[in-house]
Design an enzyme around this catalytic site. Structure first.
Site, PDB file in Angstrom:
ATOM      1  CB  ALA A  20      -0.842   0.022   1.103  1.00 12.96           C
ATOM      2  N   GLY A  54      -0.322  -5.757   0.306  1.00 16.42           N
ATOM      3  CA  GLY A  54      -1.382  -5.852  -0.587  1.00 16.42           C
ATOM      4  C   GLY A  54      -0.845  -6.391  -1.932  1.00 16.42           C
ATOM      5  CD  GLU A  81      -3.379  -8.243   2.296  1.00 13.13           C
ATOM      6  OE1 GLU A  81      -3.898  -8.624   3.330  1.00 13.13           O
ATOM      7  OE2 GLU A  81      -3.065  -7.080   1.923  1.00 13.13           O
ATOM      8  CD  GLU A  90       0.883  -6.434   5.188  1.00 11.77           C
ATOM      9  OE1 GLU A  90       0.079  -6.538   4.377  1.00 11.77           O
ATOM     10  OE2 GLU A  90       1.280  -7.196   5.653  1.00 11.77           O
TER      11      GLU A  90
END
Length: 279
Positions: free
Chosen positions: A85, A130, A133, A153
């Site tokens: 992100a 992300g 993901e 994260e």
């Protein structure tokens, strides 16, 4: 997400020119294969609300356009698929703003995972946070030898927010998932292959060629049967075996309502290749 009526109008244009224009992603359709390329190479294709909104729009178009038979996701440049992100835009966000962004991400990745068309992540470089993901939401993952995966994260005081804590354990097992998420480390493409995170590791120059070849193979298969196969696996995974088997029975029975089922079985008996029409 754009309105239903607007989607239909854009589909008419898409079927004509096979290209749609976005600010942060590249989108094209060729031979029934839609390709979405994350196109922010200067920031390693980092995700933000705007990029995720564009991705949702593009995937919605893919879902509704009958000419699209498969989807490939990849990243622009040589360094990154999606490096996570965009922290510069996230750091001062409020709780409500982050919740809105996470909900958008979940809605988008759920659509990729559950739409009738198969999806392939062609991971060309860094796939962190992300990025991992997004790849997890795809049906199949091909990785360049230079690709790197991770859920870092925890190292900045947060946790995965786009399904990493849920999809990763389901794919690689709880122990390895906890090692990756709690430790925040990164793994190579080869290690990702060893733990079942990716299906295939490719030399960088052949990544898109192999992903596209497999997508073209899928595009020639009966779409309703692909849909039923995905439904049986996606929705049966968390059921008891007894209920999952009942779901499978329902899915295969529905296949017998299609012309493609008749054509496929007739072709076997006539010793020829089937000509699937998507009906």
């Amino acid at each position: 997400m754009i309105a239903e009526k607007a989607i239909v109008e854009r589909l008419k244009k898409t079927s004509q020119r096979k290209i749609m224009e976005y600010k942060n992603i590249l989108f094209s359709v060729e031979e029934g294969i839609a390709t979405v390329t994350f196109n922010r190479p200067k920031v390693l294709n980092a995700m933000n609300y705007e990029v995720m909104s564009e991705l949702l729009d593009a995937v919605t178009v893919c879902e509704k356009d009958e000419s699209v038979r498969a989807l490939i996701l990849t990243g622009a440049g040589e360094k990154a698929f999606v490096a996570g992100a965009d922290i510069s835009q996230m750091q001062d966000s409020s709780v409500l703003e982050i919740q809105k962004m996470m909900e958008l991400g979940h809605r988008t990745l759920w659509l990729i995972e559950t739409m009738p068309k198969p999806s392939i992540a062609a991971v060309n470089g860094l796939a962190l946070g992300g990025g991992t993901e997004i790849a997890l939401a795809c049906d199949i993952r091909f990785a360049s030898e230079k690709a790197t995966f991770g859920q870092p994260e925890i190292l900045i005081g947060i946790i995965p927010g786009w399904g990493g804590t849920q999809r990763l354990p389901r794919l690689v097992g709880m122990g390895i998932a906890k090692e990756m998420i709690l430790g925040g480390g990164q793994i190579t493409a080869q290690r990702a292959y060893e733990i079942g995170l990716v299906n295939r590791v490719c030399v960088p120059e052949k990544l898109m060629e192999e992903a596209r070849a497999f997508a073209l193979k899928l595009a020639k298969l009966p779409p309703f049967a692909l849909k039923m196969a995905k439904n049986a696996m996606n929705y049966g995974f968390d059921m008891s075996l007894d209920n999952a088997n009942k779901l499978e029975i329902s899915c295969i029975a529905q296949c017998f309502s299609t012309q493609d089922q008749k054509e496929g079985m007739r072709a076997v008996l006539e010793k020829r290749k089937p000509n699937f029409l998507g009906k």
